[in-house]
Design a protein around this motif. Sequence first.
Motif, PDB file in Angstrom:
ATOM      1  N   LEU A   1       0.831  -1.206   0.000  1.00 57.03           N
ATOM      2  CA  LEU A   1       0.000   0.000   0.000  1.00 57.03           C
ATOM      3  C   LEU A   1       0.864   1.254   0.000  1.00 57.03           C
ATOM      4  O   LEU A   1       0.611   2.197  -0.758  1.00 57.03           O
ATOM      5  N   ARG A   2       1.891   1.274   0.842  1.00 57.13           N
ATOM      6  CA  ARG A   2       2.786   2.439   0.902  1.00 57.13           C
ATOM      7  C   ARG A   2       3.502   2.664  -0.426  1.00 57.13           C
ATOM      8  O   ARG A   2       3.726   3.802  -0.822  1.00 57.13           O
ATOM      9  N   ALA A   3       3.857   1.588  -1.108  1.00 58.04           N
ATOM     10  CA  ALA A   3       4.508   1.718  -2.412  1.00 58.04           C
ATOM     11  C   ALA A   3       3.544   2.309  -3.441  1.00 58.04           C
ATOM     12  O   ALA A   3       3.948   3.118  -4.288  1.00 58.04           O
ATOM     13  N   ARG A   4       2.284   1.916  -3.381  1.00 57.66           N
ATOM     14  CA  ARG A   4       1.283   2.424  -4.331  1.00 57.66           C
ATOM     15  C   ARG A   4       0.802   3.823  -3.987  1.00 57.66           C
ATOM     16  O   ARG A   4       0.392   4.582  -4.870  1.00 57.66           O
ATOM     17  N   HIS A   5       0.835   4.169  -2.694  1.00 58.04           N
ATOM     18  CA  HIS A   5       0.329   5.467  -2.228  1.00 58.04           C
ATOM     19  C   HIS A   5       1.341   6.097  -1.259  1.00 58.04           C
ATOM     20  O   HIS A   5       1.083   6.171  -0.052  1.00 58.04           O
TER      21      HIS A   5
END
Length: 129
Positions: free
Chosen positions: A96-100
């Motif tokens: 999730l952190r990589a995508r957002h």
Amino acid sequence: MTPTDNTTPLQGVILLGHGSRDPLWRAPLEAVLARIQQTQPQLPCCCAYLELTAPSFAEAADQLIAQGVRQLRVTPMFLGTGKHAREDIPRLVADLRARHPDVTVEVQDSVGEDARVTALLARIATERP
């Protein structure tokens, strides 16, 4: 608040459960969600599941982020910290952190690790209804 506001980032909560093929299994988790919605209607909150039940963690997070959430609290609704909490949730959060990268994600301990929960469970186990 819209995602373009320059005010305090909108906070949201994901109640993260294991999941089950049995739809009745979700009732307690959804009751927690209903309580939050009743007491804090301004707080974006939803349920998500690791497997067997929709929405997935990624789907729920994307849904909240689309609503403008920029600070996300993940509350694992587990009694203990097993493999899912130690391995699967950190992997999902890293994805999730990589995508957002503009979203702050905080993962709480499993609810069963909270002394308030264990005290309540002890009361429930020993008191007459």
